[in-house]
Scaffold this motif. Structure first.
Motif, short mmCIF file in Angstrom:
data_model
loop_
_atom_site.label_atom_id
_atom_site.label_comp_id
_atom_site.label_asym_id
_atom_site.label_seq_id
_atom_site.Cartn_x
_atom_site.Cartn_y
_atom_site.Cartn_z
N ARG A 44 -8.18 22.50 11.48
CA ARG A 44 -9.43 21.78 11.23
C ARG A 44 -10.19 22.36 10.04
NH1 ARG A 44 -14.38 21.35 15.53
NH2 ARG A 44 -15.46 19.52 14.67
N ALA A 45 -10.23 23.69 9.94
CA ALA A 45 -10.89 24.32 8.80
C ALA A 45 -10.17 23.98 7.51
CB ALA A 45 -10.95 25.83 9.01
N TRP A 46 -8.85 24.00 7.56
CA TRP A 46 -8.06 23.63 6.38
C TRP A 46 -8.31 22.16 6.02
CZ3 TRP A 46 -4.08 19.95 6.38
CH2 TRP A 46 -3.35 19.83 5.19
N ALA A 47 -8.36 21.28 7.02
CA ALA A 47 -8.61 19.87 6.76
C ALA A 47 -9.94 19.67 6.03
CB ALA A 47 -8.60 19.08 8.07
N ARG A 48 -10.95 20.46 6.41
CA ARG A 48 -12.22 20.41 5.68
C ARG A 48 -12.03 20.85 4.23
NH1 ARG A 48 -14.31 23.54 10.09
NH2 ARG A 48 -15.22 22.23 11.74
N SER A 49 -11.24 21.89 4.04
CA SER A 49 -11.08 22.45 2.70
C SER A 49 -10.38 21.50 1.74
CB SER A 49 -10.32 23.78 2.78
OG SER A 49 -8.93 23.58 2.99
N VAL A 50 -9.54 20.59 2.26
CA VAL A 50 -8.85 19.66 1.38
C VAL A 50 -9.54 18.31 1.32
CG1 VAL A 50 -6.63 20.83 1.68
CG2 VAL A 50 -7.22 18.88 3.19
N GLY A 51 -10.65 18.17 2.06
CA GLY A 51 -11.43 16.94 1.99
C GLY A 51 -11.09 15.87 3.00
N LEU A 52 -10.27 16.22 4.01
CA LEU A 52 -9.96 15.24 5.05
C LEU A 52 -11.14 15.08 6.00
CD1 LEU A 52 -7.84 13.33 6.40
CD2 LEU A 52 -7.26 15.27 7.88
N LEU B 100 0.83 -1.21 0.00
CA LEU B 100 0.00 0.00 0.00
C LEU B 100 0.86 1.26 0.00
CD1 LEU B 100 -2.64 -1.16 2.64
CD2 LEU B 100 -2.82 -1.26 0.15
N SER B 101 0.26 2.36 -0.43
CA SER B 101 0.99 3.63 -0.49
C SER B 101 1.25 4.18 0.91
CB SER B 101 0.18 4.65 -1.29
OG SER B 101 0.78 5.94 -1.23
N ALA B 102 2.41 4.82 1.07
CA ALA B 102 2.73 5.52 2.31
C ALA B 102 2.51 7.03 2.19
CB ALA B 102 4.18 5.25 2.71
N ARG B 103 1.94 7.47 1.07
CA ARG B 103 1.69 8.91 0.89
C ARG B 103 0.53 9.35 1.76
NH1 ARG B 103 -1.88 12.14 -1.90
NH2 ARG B 103 -1.07 14.02 -2.93
N PRO B 104 0.73 10.30 2.65
CA PRO B 104 -0.40 10.79 3.45
C PRO B 104 -1.36 11.59 2.58
CG PRO B 104 1.60 12.02 3.96
CD PRO B 104 2.00 10.94 3.03
N PHE B 105 -2.63 11.60 2.99
CA PHE B 105 -3.64 12.36 2.26
C PHE B 105 -3.31 13.86 2.31
CE2 PHE B 105 -7.68 14.65 2.05
CZ PHE B 105 -8.28 14.08 0.94
N CYS B 106 -2.84 14.31 3.45
CA CYS B 106 -2.38 15.68 3.63
C CYS B 106 -1.42 15.68 4.81
CB CYS B 106 -3.54 16.65 3.86
SG CYS B 106 -4.63 16.24 5.25
N ALA B 107 -0.67 16.75 4.97
CA ALA B 107 0.38 16.77 5.99
C ALA B 107 0.40 18.11 6.71
CB ALA B 107 1.74 16.50 5.36
N ALA B 108 0.68 18.05 8.02
CA ALA B 108 0.74 19.26 8.84
C ALA B 108 2.00 19.23 9.70
CB ALA B 108 -0.50 19.39 9.71
N PRO B 109 3.14 19.66 9.16
CA PRO B 109 4.34 19.82 10.00
C PRO B 109 4.21 21.09 10.84
CG PRO B 109 4.88 19.54 7.64
CD PRO B 109 3.44 19.90 7.74
N ILE B 110 4.27 20.92 12.16
CA ILE B 110 4.04 22.02 13.09
C ILE B 110 5.38 22.42 13.72
CG2 ILE B 110 2.74 22.77 15.11
CD1 ILE B 110 0.98 21.96 12.69
N TYR B 111 5.72 23.71 13.64
CA TYR B 111 7.06 24.23 13.99
C TYR B 111 8.13 23.18 13.67
CZ TYR B 111 5.34 22.47 18.61
OH TYR B 111 4.77 21.74 19.63
N PRO B 112 8.21 22.77 12.39
CA PRO B 112 9.02 21.60 12.04
C PRO B 112 10.50 21.87 11.86
CG PRO B 112 8.01 22.47 10.07
CD PRO B 112 7.49 23.31 11.22
#
Length: 337
Positions: free
Chosen positions: A328-336, A213-225
């Motif tokens: 959370r608002a961004w997650a909605r906008s990208v379909g998560l 299976l793919s290891a590509r995340p649906f979306c990513a959020a690096p926080i103070y990375p």
């Protein structure tokens, strides 16, 4: 009963025993006695299960394996702030929501690659997510400076394997396999951004069907990375532990996510405080520029104040307190969500 966000966050700071942790628990010398049997506040989900990543043991085990040790760093007897070192059994701790929304988030806590901060950047965020319908998985990943073979790829191997296992077992968790996101903090942000840019890199030998299976995340959020391994902006401790004391320029480039962004990278949410004294904001800015150059959607939030390592507990009463709902608002906008 309605709980406002500040009350929920404050209550979230207490938690019970980390499942799967062995003897060797240490305490900060100034801490109050650590009560490992302390229960979480009523109504907050406590992790009920653990998923081991490697059925036949983690690859590249050191000749003398490290000893897993938990340190309670809190000086407040009512608030946990545990860290773990010496993980030889990489695993995920699962937080199930009462009403799953079909999305999952893999959380990679920080700790400068010297340790993994479980409460502040793991369990607290997982509880927040689970309360909003997300199935959360907190990753106990191996630390690269503890003698593992191919040290520079050990955290990424654990993260790739974790994403694949979540997808492989998606039906068990009420998760849609494609809707598995990644979120990471500080050095865990490096794990997250490495996963979101090097998801196709073969950093371990397949062990079972999950690895198809793919290891590509649906979306990513690096926080103070932590992002760049360029000494000019790198977090020096993370760089040394990941790559060793004198890495070649090619090694620095290969493990700087801002230099490995493919055109197919997932949408990103970036968050950083401009007064961060540990990881310069240029880490996020470099990653943003690289994502934009490849046409990858990216939303960026910079706050003038916040410092480093604020997670949830360090934001109360500050403008940066808004960040989880912004995500959370961004997650909605990208379909998560």
């Amino acid at each position: 009963m309605t709980i406002d966000r500040r009350s929920f966050m404050a209550a979230s700071l207490a938690s019970g025993l980390l499942p799967g942790l062995t003897a060797g628990t240490a305490q900060a010398q100034t801490a109050a006695p650590f009560d490992s049997t302390r229960s979480p506040p009523a109504g907050l989900p406590e992790p009920g299960e653990t998923i081991d990543l490697w059925p036949r043991g983690a690859p590249g085990m050191p000749a003398t394996p490290p000893v897993e040790t938990v340190t309670e760093r809190s000086t407040n007897g009512q608030v946990n702030d545990r860290s773990v070192t010496g993980t030889t059994r990489p695993r995920m701790v699962v937080f199930r929501p009462d009403r799953p929304n079909g999305a999952a988030v893999l959380i990679t806590p920080g700790g400068g690659y010297a340790l993994v901060v479980i409460d502040k950047e793991g369990y607290e965020m997982a509880r927040w997510l689970a309360a909003r319908g997300f199935t959360a998985f907190v990753l106990f990943y191996r630390l690269p400076g503890e003698g593992w073979a191919d040290r520079q790829d050990v955290p990424l191997a654990d993260a790739q394997r974790a994403i694949r296992l979540i997808r492989h077992r998606a039906k068990d968790y009420g998760v849609q396999p494609e809707r598995v996101a990644a979120m990471g903090f500080s050095a865990g942000g490096h794990v997250c951004s490495s996963l979101s840019t090097r998801y196709d890199a073969q950093v371990y030998k397949p062990v079972d069907a999950a690895d198809r299976l793919s290891a590509r995340p649906f979306c990513a959020a690096p926080i103070y990375p932590v992002v760049s391994m360029d000494p000019a902006v790198a977090h020096a401790g993370s760089r040394k532990l990941l790559l060793g004391p004198s890495p070649a320029p090619e090694m620095e480039a290969a493990h700087s996510p801002d230099r490995t962004v493919p055109k197919g990278a997932p949408p990103h949410f970036l968050l950083h405080a401009e007064d961060d004294p540990a990881v310069p904001v240029d880490n996020s800015l470099r990653l943003r520029a690289a994502l934009k150059a490849q046409g990858v959607p990216v939303e960026t939030h910079l706050f003038a104040q916040g410092g480093h390592g604020f997670g949830l507990r360090g934001t109360i009463g500050k403008p940066v307190e808004a960040w989880p709902e912004l995500w959370r608002a961004w997650a909605r906008s990208v379909g998560l969500a």
